[in-house]
Structure formats: C-alpha cells, structure tokens
Design an enzyme around this catalytic site. Sequence first.
Site, PDB file in Angstrom:
ATOM      1  N   CYS A   1      15.916  15.744 -17.535  1.00 38.00           N
ATOM      2  CA  CYS A   1      16.455  14.609 -16.648  1.00 38.00           C
ATOM      3  C   CYS A   1      17.041  13.513 -17.462  1.00 38.00           C
ATOM      4  O   CYS A   1      17.006  13.792 -18.879  1.00 38.00           O
ATOM      5  CB  CYS A   1      15.173  14.137 -15.725  1.00 38.00           C
ATOM      6  SG  CYS A   1      14.120  12.745 -16.613  1.00 38.00           S
TER       7      CYS A   1
ATOM      8  N   LYS B   1      -8.375   3.691   7.285  1.00 38.02           N
ATOM      9  CA  LYS B   1      -7.300   2.564   7.179  1.00 38.02           C
ATOM     10  C   LYS B   1      -7.943   1.279   6.921  1.00 38.02           C
ATOM     11  O   LYS B   1      -7.498   0.169   6.107  1.00 38.02           O
ATOM     12  CB  LYS B   1      -6.404   2.471   8.387  1.00 38.02           C
ATOM     13  CG  LYS B   1      -5.482   3.669   8.527  1.00 38.02           C
ATOM     14  CD  LYS B   1      -4.411   3.778   7.337  1.00 38.02           C
ATOM     15  CE  LYS B   1      -3.380   4.691   7.195  1.00 38.02           C
ATOM     16  NZ  LYS B   1      -2.519   4.934   8.537  1.00 38.02           N
TER      17      LYS B   1
ATOM     18  N   LEU C   1       0.880  -1.112   0.066  1.00 38.46           N
ATOM     19  CA  LEU C   1      -0.031  -0.077   0.118  1.00 38.46           C
ATOM     20  C   LEU C   1       0.837   1.072  -0.193  1.00 38.46           C
ATOM     21  O   LEU C   1       1.427   1.454   1.110  1.00 38.46           O
ATOM     22  CB  LEU C   1      -0.755   0.056   1.360  1.00 38.46           C
ATOM     23  CG  LEU C   1      -2.204  -0.889   1.094  1.00 38.46           C
ATOM     24  CD1 LEU C   1      -1.984  -2.491   0.780  1.00 38.46           C
ATOM     25  CD2 LEU C   1      -3.026  -0.845   2.427  1.00 38.46           C
ATOM     26  N   ILE C   2       0.968   1.775  -1.115  1.00 43.46           N
ATOM     27  CA  ILE C   2       1.898   2.995  -1.499  1.00 43.46           C
ATOM     28  C   ILE C   2       1.104   4.333  -1.404  1.00 43.46           C
ATOM     29  O   ILE C   2       0.400   4.489  -2.177  1.00 43.46           O
ATOM     30  CB  ILE C   2       3.055   2.664  -2.347  1.00 43.46           C
ATOM     31  CG1 ILE C   2       3.999   3.664  -2.578  1.00 43.46           C
ATOM     32  CG2 ILE C   2       2.004   2.704  -3.841  1.00 43.46           C
ATOM     33  CD1 ILE C   2       5.105   3.299  -3.570  1.00 43.46           C
TER      34      ILE C   2
ATOM     35  N   GLY D   1       3.527   0.537   5.339  1.00 39.21           N
ATOM     36  CA  GLY D   1       4.697   1.237   5.997  1.00 39.21           C
ATOM     37  C   GLY D   1       4.490   1.658   7.593  1.00 39.21           C
ATOM     38  O   GLY D   1       5.088   2.819   8.222  1.00 39.21           O
TER      39      GLY D   1
END
Length: 484
Positions: free
Chosen positions: A458, A267, A185-186, A289
């Site tokens: 870049c 959550k 889960l990012i 995290g």
Amino acid sequence: MKFIVKLYPEIMMKSKSVRMRFTKMLETNIRNVLKKVDEEAKVQRLYDRILVKVPDNKPELVDAFAERLGCIPGIAHVVQVSEYAFDSIDHIYQQVLPKYRDEIAGKTFCVRVKRSGNHDFNSIEVERYVGGGLNQHTDALGVKLKNPDVTVNLEIDQDKLYMVERRIPGLGGFPMATQEDVLSLISGGFDSGVSSFQFIKKGARTHYCFFNLGGAQHEIGVKQVAYHLWKTYGESHKVRFVSVPFEPVVAEILERIDNGQMGVVLKRMMMRAATRIADKFGIQALVTGESLGQVSSQTLTNLNVIDRSTDLLILRPLIAMDKQDIINQSRLIGTEDFAKSIPEYCGVISQKPTVKAILSKVEKEELKFSEDLIDRVVDAAVVMDIRDIEAEMNKQVTETETVKDVASGEIVIDVRAPEEEERKPLELDNVTVKAIPFFKLATQFADLDKSKTYLLYCDRGVMSKLQALYLIEQGYTNVKVYRP
C-alpha cells in the site's frame, strides 16, 4: 506556488477575540500538518485568511499540500494561486493575457476580482479593463457574465496579484482543539466512524475507546479505522486509543442475563467502563454512533435506559440520520471499505431483544454480575498514543517480513482501495501484481496458491502491515510486506 486558505464563515461571525483565537489555532494546525509533508512549508496568518507557500524548489509537493489542506477542520475552501507583482491595471492585464489566451480561445468567459488594500481603482474597474482586453486581443467567443465557459479569477492584495489556478473545497467546521475533548466509542462499523469524524470536524480532539469483543483480528481492524480518521483529519493533535478487553463482560452476560435484556445491558456496561476511562483523562463527554430506531437497543425507550447508566454527557451526532446517509458519508470520508470488513460484534449476543426495556428490571439483572467486573476490564485496558499504531505495526512486522525487492516467483498483492489502485496502478517489471482490496483480502487469501509467497503493498505501508498481522494471526506464514 501559494495557497490562500479561507476561514469557515462561522469562524468569521465570532467576536474579535474568539475569531483571533480560532485563527491562531488554525494557523498552528496547518503548520503541524504540512510540516509532516515538508519541513520548509511556510504558513502566514492574516486577518481573514491564511497564506501557505510551497517551497520554490519543490513544485512536486503542490498536490500533497492541496490534499492535506482539504482535510483540515476549520477551512471553508482553499485557492491555489500564482503570485505576481504589479504597478497598474494595465500591468495586471498584461500578465493575465498570456496566462489565459489559449484557455479562453473559442469559449465564453468572465473576469472576477477580489481586492483588499489601498488602490486608485476598484474591483469592478479591474474586471472591466482586463475583460475588455481579453475580449479584444484573444480568440474568445466573448464575455458572458452568467455561466461562462471559463471564469478568470483574480485576487489583489496590496501590491500582489494572485491568479487562481484551482479552488479546493475545505472540510468546514472549527479548528482542531477549539472545543473540549470527547471519547468516541468506536467499533469500526459505518456508524462509529462517521460519528467520530463529525466531532473531529467540529474541532474536538476525538479519542477512541474500543471494546474488544472479537479478539486480535477485531482490534487490528478497528485500529485501521481510528488511525485513518486521525491521520487524515486530526493529525495536528495527538489522541489516545484505548482498547478494553470486553470478553469477560460478554461471558457473564451470556451466562447470567435474561435473553431479551442482553443488548441493553451490554451497552450500559460499555457506558460505565467508558465513563471510568473518560474521568481518568478529564474528558467530559462520550460519543456514540447510535441512530434512533436503527436496531433494537436504539429505540427511544432503550436509549433512555442506557443513558441512566452514567452521569456523563452522551453525544449522538447520527441520531436522526438514515442508514444509507451514514453509509454515503462513510464513503466520502474513506471509512466505508473498512466498515465492510468488520463484523458487528454487538449484535451477536442479542436474541429476541426487547425494544422497551424497563429500567428497574435491567438494574435487577445487573445485580447478577460479579462485583468487580467493570474494575477488572478497565484495569486491563491498554492505552496508547494513536501515533504509536504505525510504530507498533513496524515493531510487530519484523525486518525479515518487510522487503524492498521481489524475489523470483513471489507475487505482490496491492491491498489499496479500488479508487486508489485505479488512480495510481502499481506496475513492476517481470512481477505479477494482483489487486485485492484490504476489505476482501481476509476472505480471498485462503483461495490463493499456498505454495507461493505474497508481498502486501500500500502507499504508506500501514495498511499492508495491519493486513499482514491479520493474516499471520490466522496462521499464514507465506506473507510479507513490500516497501519499495
């Protein structure tokens, strides 16, 4: 030029069959990664090491090979070596002498030898013979076995002599795909980037689940983090990036849920949705995290209540880490600058949050949700191959917005991280180049002269395209991508 890849020690401790399987998978992973640097890369698996050969006619690829090998899970370290043939100890010495004569002049030194194969000498005899010869026939200060100025590292394998040019630290861990898949889960912040990396390093194909709470800009930012992690550390295997539109969930929480329960309920809803997605793809565990006590939803009581929302295993690799340690780790893996630029959207709905949620009370609050809420957001989720993120950017940034030449009056903005820009500055004749790191561009672009056109640059072109899309989403039209 060759590289000798040394396996992570924990792999060597496995049973013969497991060690063989891990080594074969590491060989394949190295080949998959290096073929993207050069199709002629040669990879050869031996019993306790893997040899990588840089094409003879392409010495310029040595650094690129070294950089990629240092980011592949399962490698303890890599030694870059020059290869020679030999037929005696004296022949070894005669080849070492010209290589090290100037390097050890005025310095102390010692010789270290690792040997494998059948020979009429052992490693210590080689060390003494070569060390004695160098001591007598060079301007070295002498042999010093402890903390010398220079260590002459030699590796002997059958009839091959390898002189070690440099030692490159490896990532450690297990080869990619030796462990089962996980769904991370990012959010794009410090924590989720580091926790995702931990499982990549441990050999688990790490897929990404993103709950969009902040619109297109939020999604672009998180895609940058996920793509960076995959491209740098997990490129040997394809993974999925799943984007779930979570604004409807937030809207109902704000409208219907008791203030103090909002963070925990959010959550739990994320866990439910992620479980549906994981089940769809046969993934057995979720990765978050979360760190104990870091915020209100991460107290032991609240984590327990959150876990009750799913039967799926939830893995929390950062659970006992301090925030500063997490930030330091994010700096090492290259996600710190991304995280700095992404707001923590999960915190925006928490007002006077409870630190001791009661499961029965939370479950009662959740009865207020629309019955089909989770079904709707999961059905609306967009699943993509992470390799397509770059292609998606290429498609969205049209040809007219990507230029190879700089027109008169246009300004180039180097959006690379400061250390990249300092290591290899972009210098263009008669062109103004401004260095604004990508994580500062969103805030500083508004202060630039609006009458000018700005070309974003870049190294790989991905970051510049993502940033261009971000600015275009903000309503700017004076932005292009510079790809010389």
